[in-house]
Design an enzyme around this catalytic site. Structure first.
Site, short mmCIF file in Angstrom:
data_model
loop_
_atom_site.label_atom_id
_atom_site.label_comp_id
_atom_site.label_asym_id
_atom_site.label_seq_id
_atom_site.Cartn_x
_atom_site.Cartn_y
_atom_site.Cartn_z
N GLU A 248 -8.66 5.46 -6.72
CA GLU A 248 -7.66 5.76 -7.76
C GLU A 248 -8.25 6.56 -8.91
O GLU A 248 -7.70 6.58 -10.01
CB GLU A 248 -7.03 4.46 -8.27
CG GLU A 248 -7.98 3.53 -9.01
CD GLU A 248 -8.71 2.54 -8.11
OE1 GLU A 248 -9.10 1.48 -8.62
OE2 GLU A 248 -8.86 2.83 -6.90
N HIS B 153 0.82 -1.22 0.00
CA HIS B 153 0.00 0.00 0.00
C HIS B 153 0.86 1.27 0.00
O HIS B 153 0.40 2.31 -0.49
CB HIS B 153 -0.94 -0.01 1.21
CG HIS B 153 -2.04 -1.01 1.09
ND1 HIS B 153 -3.18 -0.78 0.35
CD2 HIS B 153 -2.19 -2.26 1.59
CE1 HIS B 153 -3.98 -1.83 0.41
NE2 HIS B 153 -3.40 -2.75 1.16
#
Length: 265
Positions: free
Chosen positions: A189, A159
């Protein structure tokens, strides 16, 4: 009788002086309490120092005023000192509060990770743009972008690397946008750009340049970063929802057609 009147008047003056001193010291204590509260608030260092310095100078001005009332420290020097401290304190405190307001506003409108605008700010700006630019010949375009295979980046590289990729996207998009354009991270995203007063052909050129810059900004440890984009021109009858639905539809078509491409509706 005259003596009694003089003594009574003197008593009133003393009482008035003590009352003025008490009020000055109470206000000094209140300012001190504010000082303690501000010292525990998480703020950027320069903002906190400015606010605390302003409060400290104001407190000293009120403290001197209290001493002046009780000890009868009359004179131009004392009055000047009180006035200077109060004026400096007020100016510095006003500057600190202004910086504080700006800092709080920026926190409420920016995405913490990427430092581009957040969805709430973008929706408001987009609504205003649709309201005031509706009659212009080139109302602009909305470009929606989604990082391709972002889940795989998180799974394979962690991450922390995913966050780094999002920061790269935010930086590249912000640097490529014009001053009047509005960039936002709408969630996960996905990013959006409101291209103001731009014709569709020009907006397509902007999207292509972004694709190239994003690929060039790929960290060495990752495969080439790509993005799927949906582009749509603003229509006179558009609302925020209808405009975004069309741009999202174009972006999902880009995903279905193999990713790393731009679809315009």
């Amino acid at each position: 009788m005259i003596t009694v009147w003089v003594l009574a008047d003197a008593d009133k003056q003393i009482a008035s002086d003590w009352l003025g001193a008490s009020l000055a010291w109470v206000s000094a204590l209140a300012i001190g309490f504010s000082y303690v509260l501000v010292s525990f608030i998480l703020l950027k260092r320069h903002i906190k120092v400015t606010v605390l310095l302003g409060l400290l100078l104001l407190q000293q001005a009120r403290y001197l005023d209290g001493l002046d009332q009780v000890l009868l420290l009359r004179g131009q020097g004392m009055d000047l000192a009180e006035d200077v401290l109060f004026l400096l304190g007020a100016l510095i405190l006003a500057s600190g509060i202004t910086l504080w307001v700006i800092f709080t506003y920026r926190l409420s409108t920016l995405d913490k990770l990427t430092r581009v605008h957040n969805r709430r700010y973008f929706d408001t700006a987009l609504q205003q743009h649709l309201l005031f630019r509706r009659q212009e010949p080139h109302r602009g375009c909305l470009l929606v972008m989604d990082v391709d295979d972002f889940k795989k980046i998180n799974d394979d590289f962690g991450h922390a690397m995913g966050d780094k990729v999002l920061k790269i996207f935010g930086a590249v998009i912000s640097e490529s946008a014009r001053r009047e354009d509005i960039v936002c991270r709408s969630g996960g995203e996905e990013f959006e750009i409101l291209l103001v007063r731009v014709a569709p052909d020009t907006a397509m050129d902007v999207a292509r340049r972004l694709m190239t810059k994003i690929a060039d900004a790929t960290p060495h440890s990752l495969p080439i970063l790509t993005v799927s984009m949906g582009l749509t021109a603003i229509r006179a009858q558009d609302s925020v929802d209808s405009l975004r639905r069309r741009a999202d539809k174009a972006m999902y078509q880009a995903k279905e057609q193999g990713k790393a491409r731009i679809v315009q509706i």
